[in-house]
Design an enzyme around this catalytic site. Structure first.
Site, PDB file in Angstrom:
ATOM      1  N   THR A 123       0.850  -1.190   0.000  1.00 31.55           N
ATOM      2  CA  THR A 123       0.000   0.000   0.000  1.00 31.55           C
ATOM      3  C   THR A 123       0.888   1.244   0.000  1.00 31.55           C
ATOM      4  O   THR A 123       1.711   1.422   0.900  1.00 31.55           O
ATOM      5  CB  THR A 123      -0.915  -0.003   1.236  1.00 31.55           C
ATOM      6  OG1 THR A 123      -1.692  -1.201   1.197  1.00 31.55           O
ATOM      7  CG2 THR A 123      -1.852   1.198   1.237  1.00 31.55           C
ATOM      8  N   GLU A 155      -6.539  -9.798   7.497  1.00 31.74           N
ATOM      9  CA  GLU A 155      -5.842 -10.801   8.302  1.00 31.74           C
ATOM     10  C   GLU A 155      -6.833 -11.808   8.839  1.00 31.74           C
ATOM     11  O   GLU A 155      -7.932 -11.455   9.259  1.00 31.74           O
ATOM     12  CB  GLU A 155      -5.110 -10.123   9.472  1.00 31.74           C
ATOM     13  CG  GLU A 155      -3.800  -9.534   9.043  1.00 31.74           C
ATOM     14  CD  GLU A 155      -3.014  -8.992  10.228  1.00 31.74           C
ATOM     15  OE1 GLU A 155      -2.921  -9.672  11.262  1.00 31.74           O
ATOM     16  OE2 GLU A 155      -2.514  -7.869  10.090  1.00 31.74           O
ATOM     17  N   PHE A 249     -19.277  -3.986   8.213  1.00 33.37           N
ATOM     18  CA  PHE A 249     -18.497  -2.965   8.940  1.00 33.37           C
ATOM     19  C   PHE A 249     -19.380  -1.967   9.658  1.00 33.37           C
ATOM     20  O   PHE A 249     -19.127  -0.770   9.680  1.00 33.37           O
ATOM     21  CB  PHE A 249     -17.485  -2.288   7.988  1.00 33.37           C
ATOM     22  CG  PHE A 249     -16.260  -3.140   7.834  1.00 33.37           C
ATOM     23  CD1 PHE A 249     -16.338  -4.351   7.168  1.00 33.37           C
ATOM     24  CD2 PHE A 249     -15.057  -2.771   8.404  1.00 33.37           C
ATOM     25  CE1 PHE A 249     -15.236  -5.185   7.070  1.00 33.37           C
ATOM     26  CE2 PHE A 249     -13.947  -3.602   8.311  1.00 33.37           C
ATOM     27  CZ  PHE A 249     -14.044  -4.812   7.647  1.00 33.37           C
ATOM     28  N   LEU A 250     -20.471  -2.495  10.237  1.00 33.06           N
ATOM     29  CA  LEU A 250     -21.339  -1.666  11.071  1.00 33.06           C
ATOM     30  C   LEU A 250     -21.413  -2.274  12.463  1.00 33.06           C
ATOM     31  O   LEU A 250     -22.421  -2.158  13.148  1.00 33.06           O
ATOM     32  CB  LEU A 250     -22.748  -1.579  10.457  1.00 33.06           C
ATOM     33  CG  LEU A 250     -22.866  -0.729   9.203  1.00 33.06           C
ATOM     34  CD1 LEU A 250     -24.302  -0.737   8.680  1.00 33.06           C
ATOM     35  CD2 LEU A 250     -22.428   0.724   9.475  1.00 33.06           C
ATOM     36  N   GLY A 257      -8.358  -1.279  14.877  1.00 35.88           N
ATOM     37  CA  GLY A 257      -6.906  -1.300  15.036  1.00 35.88           C
ATOM     38  C   GLY A 257      -6.288  -2.049  13.874  1.00 35.88           C
ATOM     39  O   GLY A 257      -6.883  -2.147  12.803  1.00 35.88           O
ATOM     40  N   CYS A 260      -3.411  -1.921   9.163  1.00 39.44           N
ATOM     41  CA  CYS A 260      -3.863  -1.292   7.915  1.00 39.44           C
ATOM     42  C   CYS A 260      -4.708  -0.041   8.124  1.00 39.44           C
ATOM     43  O   CYS A 260      -4.344   1.043   7.671  1.00 39.44           O
ATOM     44  CB  CYS A 260      -4.646  -2.299   7.095  1.00 39.44           C
ATOM     45  SG  CYS A 260      -3.711  -3.794   6.771  1.00 39.44           S
ATOM     46  N   LYS A 263      -3.013   3.034   9.808  1.00 42.44           N
ATOM     47  CA  LYS A 263      -1.929   3.519   8.937  1.00 42.44           C
ATOM     48  C   LYS A 263      -2.492   4.165   7.667  1.00 42.44           C
ATOM     49  O   LYS A 263      -2.071   5.255   7.279  1.00 42.44           O
ATOM     50  CB  LYS A 263      -1.049   2.319   8.574  1.00 42.44           C
ATOM     51  CG  LYS A 263      -0.085   2.527   7.442  1.00 42.44           C
ATOM     52  CD  LYS A 263       0.824   1.329   7.284  1.00 42.44           C
ATOM     53  CE  LYS A 263       0.251   0.216   6.437  1.00 42.44           C
ATOM     54  NZ  LYS A 263       0.478   0.287   5.018  1.00 42.44           N
ATOM     55  N   ARG A 327      -0.563  -4.964  16.398  1.00 43.78           N
ATOM     56  CA  ARG A 327      -0.297  -3.603  15.942  1.00 43.78           C
ATOM     57  C   ARG A 327      -1.544  -2.725  16.066  1.00 43.78           C
ATOM     58  O   ARG A 327      -2.619  -3.104  15.623  1.00 43.78           O
ATOM     59  CB  ARG A 327       0.215  -3.625  14.498  1.00 43.78           C
ATOM     60  CG  ARG A 327       1.678  -4.031  14.432  1.00 43.78           C
ATOM     61  CD  ARG A 327       2.167  -4.128  13.025  1.00 43.78           C
ATOM     62  NE  ARG A 327       1.647  -5.315  12.363  1.00 43.78           N
ATOM     63  CZ  ARG A 327       1.907  -5.640  11.096  1.00 43.78           C
ATOM     64  NH1 ARG A 327       2.670  -4.851  10.378  1.00 43.78           N
ATOM     65  NH2 ARG A 327       1.414  -6.736  10.568  1.00 43.78           N
TER      66      ARG A 327
HETATM   67  C1  UGA Z   1      -8.270  -4.476   6.451  1.00 41.48           C
HETATM   68  C2  UGA Z   1      -9.296  -4.576   5.299  1.00 41.48           C
HETATM   69  O1  UGA Z   1     -10.475  -5.204   5.764  1.00 41.48           O
HETATM   70  C3  UGA Z   1      -8.707  -5.371   4.130  1.00 41.48           C
HETATM   71  O2  UGA Z   1      -9.620  -5.335   3.045  1.00 41.48           O
HETATM   72  C4  UGA Z   1      -7.402  -4.707   3.692  1.00 41.48           C
HETATM   73  O3  UGA Z   1      -6.798  -5.402   2.613  1.00 41.48           O
HETATM   74  C5  UGA Z   1      -6.447  -4.710   4.863  1.00 41.48           C
HETATM   75  O4  UGA Z   1      -7.040  -3.948   5.939  1.00 41.48           O
HETATM   76  C6  UGA Z   1      -5.170  -4.081   4.393  1.00 41.48           C
HETATM   77  O5  UGA Z   1      -5.167  -2.903   4.019  1.00 41.48           O
HETATM   78  O6  UGA Z   1      -4.157  -4.795   4.259  1.00 41.48           O
HETATM   79  P1  UGA Z   1      -7.544  -6.051   8.496  1.00 41.48           P
HETATM   80  O7  UGA Z   1      -6.782  -4.878   9.008  1.00 41.48           O
HETATM   81  O8  UGA Z   1      -6.877  -7.376   8.472  1.00 41.48           O
HETATM   82  O9  UGA Z   1      -8.048  -5.782   6.978  1.00 41.48           O
HETATM   83  O10 UGA Z   1      -8.792  -6.219   9.438  1.00 41.48           O
HETATM   84  P2  UGA Z   1     -10.376  -6.005   9.419  1.00 41.48           P
HETATM   85  O11 UGA Z   1     -11.020  -7.320   9.535  1.00 41.48           O
HETATM   86  O12 UGA Z   1     -10.792  -5.156   8.296  1.00 41.48           O
HETATM   87  O13 UGA Z   1     -10.578  -5.228  10.803  1.00 41.48           O
HETATM   88  C7  UGA Z   1      -9.933  -3.992  11.084  1.00 41.48           C
HETATM   89  C8  UGA Z   1     -10.362  -3.467  12.431  1.00 41.48           C
HETATM   90  O14 UGA Z   1     -11.690  -2.959  12.370  1.00 41.48           O
HETATM   91  C9  UGA Z   1     -10.342  -4.500  13.562  1.00 41.48           C
HETATM   92  O15 UGA Z   1      -9.792  -3.912  14.724  1.00 41.48           O
HETATM   93  C10 UGA Z   1     -11.814  -4.827  13.760  1.00 41.48           C
HETATM   94  O16 UGA Z   1     -12.096  -5.238  15.078  1.00 41.48           O
HETATM   95  C11 UGA Z   1     -12.446  -3.495  13.462  1.00 41.48           C
HETATM   96  N1  UGA Z   1     -13.857  -3.569  13.028  1.00 41.48           N
HETATM   97  C12 UGA Z   1     -14.187  -4.180  11.856  1.00 41.48           C
HETATM   98  C13 UGA Z   1     -14.844  -3.004  13.818  1.00 41.48           C
HETATM   99  O17 UGA Z   1     -14.576  -2.433  14.896  1.00 41.48           O
HETATM  100  N2  UGA Z   1     -16.135  -3.059  13.378  1.00 41.48           N
HETATM  101  C14 UGA Z   1     -16.493  -3.644  12.221  1.00 41.48           C
HETATM  102  O18 UGA Z   1     -17.706  -3.649  11.885  1.00 41.48           O
HETATM  103  C15 UGA Z   1     -15.481  -4.231  11.434  1.00 41.48           C
END
Ligand code: UGA
Length: 448
Positions: A123, A155, A249-250, A257, A260, A263, A327
């Site tokens: 990225t 992840e 994502f709601l 955290g 990704c 950052k 992270r």
């Molecule tokens: C995220 C994106 O979902 C991927 O599509 C992207 O490729 C990746 O970043 C990246 O840029 O490499 P990731 O960081 O592994 O993936 O994790 P997510 O499952 O998206 O969750 C991110 C954070 O949001 C977590 O802390 C999760 O607990 C939080 N979250 C997610 C919420 O608080 N509420 C939600 O409804 C969804």
């Protein structure tokens, strides 16, 4: 499709690089992975997988014959002309993306043939492709093609995301380069978006920033729900059925955290700022996320008064379940705040890397050990092991039976019936209203 496979080079044997390498090998391509860390290459050659990602070790094992690992750039470029850059781009102190590992790859490239294409998976800020192209030209490699092919892997489900993506994005300066990269994905059912390089770079950053915005939005709705008696889960369900909004994502909680979202949101904000535009909305998304992690402290104080001397069990340390990645995890900010308040902090997590994070907390081997004698148990990561937290055994072990559920994992009625006081996020029941949080946040000292 083993016969028609290409030979692909992957720079960077980190999480993105290894998942990409294993999945391309599984599609029938030969893959040569290069990293600069000798120990990592040795472990991979010995069949060890240095990171945890469901399905990855099986995939690497299954495709061993088609994969090789090296420290030498020339081992890659002598055989492969499709060169994927999968190196880390961590944030700098200024909040920009640190591209030094990307530049190192550009600098190290030897003479390459006319067919070579450098493909950016890491990225990077919009505009990086233009800069790389200029750097290649300066090195006499102007004939080398360039494409931006951002990853959208989450992840814990990265292999699944690679094999069943919503879309594949390929931006290139020459349409023919983009098409050649596109053929590597033959066998995967997904629309391919072909675009210019800057747009592909922006699609990645904008997608993550938008998802983070949804999370901060629903977290603010949750905070208002706490004041008005509404239930954010019901609200999210009702909103999500609108196809223009969608259900993903709601999920309200303790804030996002990971490596990704924090950052990339900051990088996009900085990119806009460096280009002369103040991206006001993203400033709020970041601020709301910081506040959300700290609201737990107020909820604990509401029940326990000052936290000095109180024993708090943090349950779950990783930024989400099914990963060992800490992270930018909410647990780090929360744990530090609790320690600063003088609380005794216990922590349990089934997978977290146990290094320097949360210095001062006692790391426990079991949930029961963490909650024994505790004044409160805080769910920070929704590990499935915590679904039965509201048990008699836990209640009897605690000094004060209070559960603060930062992920809305448990059912308020059941937890109440089991004899616990219960706080969650944006849901009524035994969650009493919280005043709006603003007071204790010193944004000067929070990472932006
Ligand atoms: C995220 C994106 O979902 C991927 O599509 C992207 O490729 C990746 O970043 C990246 O840029 O490499 P990731 O960081 O592994 O993936 O994790 P997510 O499952 O998206 O969750 C991110 C954070 O949001 C977590 O802390 C999760 O607990 C939080 N979250 C997610 C919420 O608080 N509420 C939600 O409804 C969804």
């Amino acid at each position: 499709m083993s016969s028609g496979g290409e030979t692909i080079g992957i720079f960077g044997a980190g999480w993105v690089g290894l998942v990409t390498a294993a999945c391309f090998a599984d599609l029938g391509h030969r893959v040569i992975v290069r990293d600069i860390v000798p120990e990592r290459i040795e472990r991979l050659r010995a069949g060890e997988v240095p990171i945890y990602e469901p399905g990855l070790s099986e995939l690497l094992e299954r495709n061993r014959e088609r994969m090789s690992y090296t420290l030498e750039v020339s081992d890659v470029t002598s055989e492969a002309d499709l060169l994927f850059v999968c190196v880390g781009t961590p944030p700098t102190y200024a909040g920009d993306a640190d591209l030094s590992a990307v530049w190192a790859v550009v600098e190290e490239l030897p003479e390459l043939g006319q067919e070579a294409i450098m493909i950016m998976k890491s990225t990077v800020p919009a505009g990086t492709g233009e800069k790389v192209r200029a750097a290649l030209e300066a090195r006499g490699l102007g004939h080398v093609g360039y494409a931006s092919n951002p990853e959208f892997l989450a992840e814990g489900r990265a292999v699944e995301d690679f094999v069943h993506p919503d879309r594949i994005v390929i931006g290139s300066f020459e349409p023919s380069d983009g098409k050649r990269v596109g053929t590597l994905y033959d066998g995967i059912e997904a629309p391919i978006v072909y675009s210019d390089v800057a747009s592909a770079e922006m699609i990645k950053l904008a997608s993550n920033a938008f998802l983070a915005t949804r999370i901060s939005f629903i977290n603010e709705i949750a905070n208002v729900c706490e004041l008005t008696g509404a239930d954010v889960e019901q609200v999210a369900e009702g909103m999500g059925l609108d196809r223009r909004i969608g259900p993903h994502f709601l999920h309200a909680g303790i804030g996002y955290g990971g490596s990704c979202f924090p950052k990339d949101v900051t990088a996009l904000k900085q990119l806009a700022g460096n280009s002369g535009y103040h991206f006001q909305l993203l400033s709020s998304v970041i601020e709301v996320n910081e506040l959300q992690k700290r609201r737990v402290v107020g909820k604990l104080e509401k029940h326990l008064g000052p936290l000095a001397g109180k024993v708090i069990a943090i349950l779950g340390l990783t930024f989400k379940p099914e990963t060992n990645d800490m992270r930018e995890a909410a647990s780090i900010v929360l744990g530090s705040r609790l320690l600063a308040e003088g609380a005794e902090v216990r922590a349990w997590d089934p997978m977290a890397e146990r290094d320097s994070y949360l210095r001062g907390a006692r790391i426990c081997d079991s949930i029961l050990e963490a909650v024994t004698g505790a004044d409160a148990a805080v769910i920070v990561t929704e590990w499935k092991q915590l679904r039965e937290l509201a048990s008699d055994e836990v209640r009897l072990a605690m000094r004060n039976p209070l559960i603060v559920d930062g992920r809305n994992m448990l059912d308020p009625a059941q937890v109440g019936a089991a004899g616990f006081a219960y706080e969650c996020v944006g849901r009524p029941g035994s969650c009493a209203p919280m005043p709006a949080a603003t007071a204790d946040l010193d944004l000067e000292s929070t990472p932006e």
